[in-house]
Design an enzyme around this catalytic site. Structure first.
Site, PDB file in Angstrom:
ATOM      1  N   ASP A  97       0.921  -1.250  -0.151  1.00 48.12           N
ATOM      2  CA  ASP A  97       0.162  -0.204   0.073  1.00 48.12           C
ATOM      3  C   ASP A  97       0.801   1.283   0.130  1.00 48.12           C
ATOM      4  O   ASP A  97       0.560   2.322  -0.842  1.00 48.12           O
ATOM      5  CB  ASP A  97      -0.769  -0.005   1.255  1.00 48.12           C
ATOM      6  CG  ASP A  97      -2.286  -0.791   1.104  1.00 48.12           C
ATOM      7  OD1 ASP A  97      -2.493  -1.436  -0.069  1.00 48.12           O
ATOM      8  OD2 ASP A  97      -3.093  -0.740   2.190  1.00 48.12           O
ATOM      9  N   ASP A 154       0.161  -0.611   5.923  1.00 52.33           N
ATOM     10  CA  ASP A 154      -1.107  -1.237   5.012  1.00 52.33           C
ATOM     11  C   ASP A 154      -2.471  -0.680   5.832  1.00 52.33           C
ATOM     12  O   ASP A 154      -2.576  -0.416   6.907  1.00 52.33           O
ATOM     13  CB  ASP A 154      -1.012  -2.694   5.459  1.00 52.33           C
ATOM     14  CG  ASP A 154      -1.874  -3.584   4.437  1.00 52.33           C
ATOM     15  OD1 ASP A 154      -1.540  -3.291   3.132  1.00 52.33           O
ATOM     16  OD2 ASP A 154      -2.493  -4.606   4.851  1.00 52.33           O
ATOM     17  N   LYS A 189      -6.335  -0.379   6.177  1.00 47.15           N
ATOM     18  CA  LYS A 189      -7.419  -1.419   6.402  1.00 47.15           C
ATOM     19  C   LYS A 189      -8.817  -0.360   6.727  1.00 47.15           C
ATOM     20  O   LYS A 189      -8.653   0.350   7.347  1.00 47.15           O
ATOM     21  CB  LYS A 189      -7.226  -2.320   7.219  1.00 47.15           C
ATOM     22  CG  LYS A 189      -6.003  -3.124   7.121  1.00 47.15           C
ATOM     23  CD  LYS A 189      -6.359  -4.119   5.774  1.00 47.15           C
ATOM     24  CE  LYS A 189      -5.070  -4.963   5.650  1.00 47.15           C
ATOM     25  NZ  LYS A 189      -4.917  -5.558   4.390  1.00 47.15           N
TER      26      LYS A 189
END
Length: 338
Positions: free
Chosen positions: A244, A257, A259
């Site tokens: 990411d 990352d 989420k």
DNA sequence: GGATCCTTCTTCTTCTTC
């Protein structure tokens, strides 16, 4: 009596998880940062149960039997999918072959002020046979994970219907994608734009505004964005993925990352395999010649739709090494399934 | 242009009482 037999039969499913989890791979990926769990029955309030018993015995449940309860469950949720027998071999704690997380040779420090790198995935360049991080994690889920995921899905389908569940899932994915796109836009734009309140940026679709508000306090601590949505590949271990983001969080270079989540995830243990995913990306990046630097730390940011502050889980280098080893085990399971 | 890939997310006991 009947209720008791139900509790016991449920316990038959649940108990193996409680006893085997800490010797299975769960221990490696979940128990590292959370306190040891006690047996769910260790703190049973016997007095409360005695009153429950009395009420059960006097209630109108005499026509029910364990068989009818089972049938009722099957009627509501469909046939029971049993978790694999608890006798199944626990996951190894160490991979058969240790691979270094970091490159041994010196890497040059690169300029941090330029625009972030974005290496797009090109499957055509001999990469078609290289499996991805997501696929490997998906195909090496533990029996316990598969059991709980299937149970969750069964319950959701019972509630929403097949079509409703499909729509619900698609919506979750869509929100996740929109959120990633919005972040990509902000992080590519550079520090000036990012330091403005994320919620003030009107160009984001309404569905992601809450998520952007949620991560606004994290974005304030992000600097020196080096890579966004960029392909990382480990040639020796033969896997690839798309990270990411690579940036500094509070001054520390991290693989990040992002989420989205409907449920709060205040502890790292709530993020399931996410830390393994981050370690896998970092390990690949560290061994990928396209990147002239190395990353030892990770960050998992869980954003919420209602705008409540995102949880940012930092993975220090020690923790990353632990998850790197867990990743190697999963990779071995994928490569040579038993 | 179509097909495929990567990723997006989903799990952790469950109930009552205050």
């Amino acid at each position: 009596m009947l209720i008791i037999s139900r509790v016991v039969s449920l316990g038959g499913i649940v108990a193996p998880r409680c006893t085997s989890l800490c010797v299975s791979h769960f221990s490696a990926c979940h128990c590292l940062t959370s306190p040891k769990r006690r047996s769910p029955y260790s703190s049973v309030d016997s007095e409360r149960y005695s009153s429950l018993l009395k009420s059960v015995m006097s209630a109108r449940v005499s026509s029910q039997t364990p068989e009818s309860l089972q049938a009722e469950d099957e009627h509501i949720y469909g046939p029971v999918v049993k978790a694999q027998a608890p006798s199944s071999a626990p996951r190894r704690r160490e991979p058969r072959t240790l691979h270094p997380f970091l490159r041994s040779e010196e890497t040059e420090e690169t300029e941090e002020s330029g625009p972030p790198v974005r290496i797009s995935l090109n499957r055509g360049q001999g990469r078609s046979l290289v499996p991805s991080v997501t696929r490997i994690l998906q195909q090496t889920l533990s029996p316990e994970q598969i059991f709980y995921l299937e149970r969750w899905k069964r319950r959701m389908v019972a509630e929403l219907g097949e079509e409703g569940f499909k729509e619900y899932s698609q919506n979750l994915f869509r929100q996740g994608k929109l959120f990633h796109s919005a972040l990509e836009e902000i992080l590519t734009a550079g520090d000036t734009k990012r330091n403005k309140s994320a919620s003030e940026t009107p160009e984001h679709p309404p569905e992601v505004r809450g998520y952007m508000e949620s991560v606004s306090h994290v974005l304030e601590d992000i600097s020196a964005v080096r890579a966004i949505e960029s392909t990382v590949q480990h040639d020796t271990l033969n896997y690839l993925g798309i990270a990411d983001c690579v940036a500094r969080y509070r001054g520390v270079l991290c693989v990040i990352d992002w989420k989205t989540s409907e449920k709060p995830k205040p502890f790292l243990g709530n993020t399931y395999d996410n830390p393994i995913q981050v370690a896998a990306y970092a390990g690949a990046l560290n061994n990928d010649d396209n990147y002239k630097y190395q990353v030892e730390n990770g960050l998992i940011v869980v954003a919420y739709k209602d705008g409540s502050p995102a949880h940012a889980h930092q993975l220090n280098s020690e923790l990353m090494l632990e998850y790197w080893n867990t990743w190697l085990i999963r990779l071995e399971e994928f490569t040579d399934p038993r």
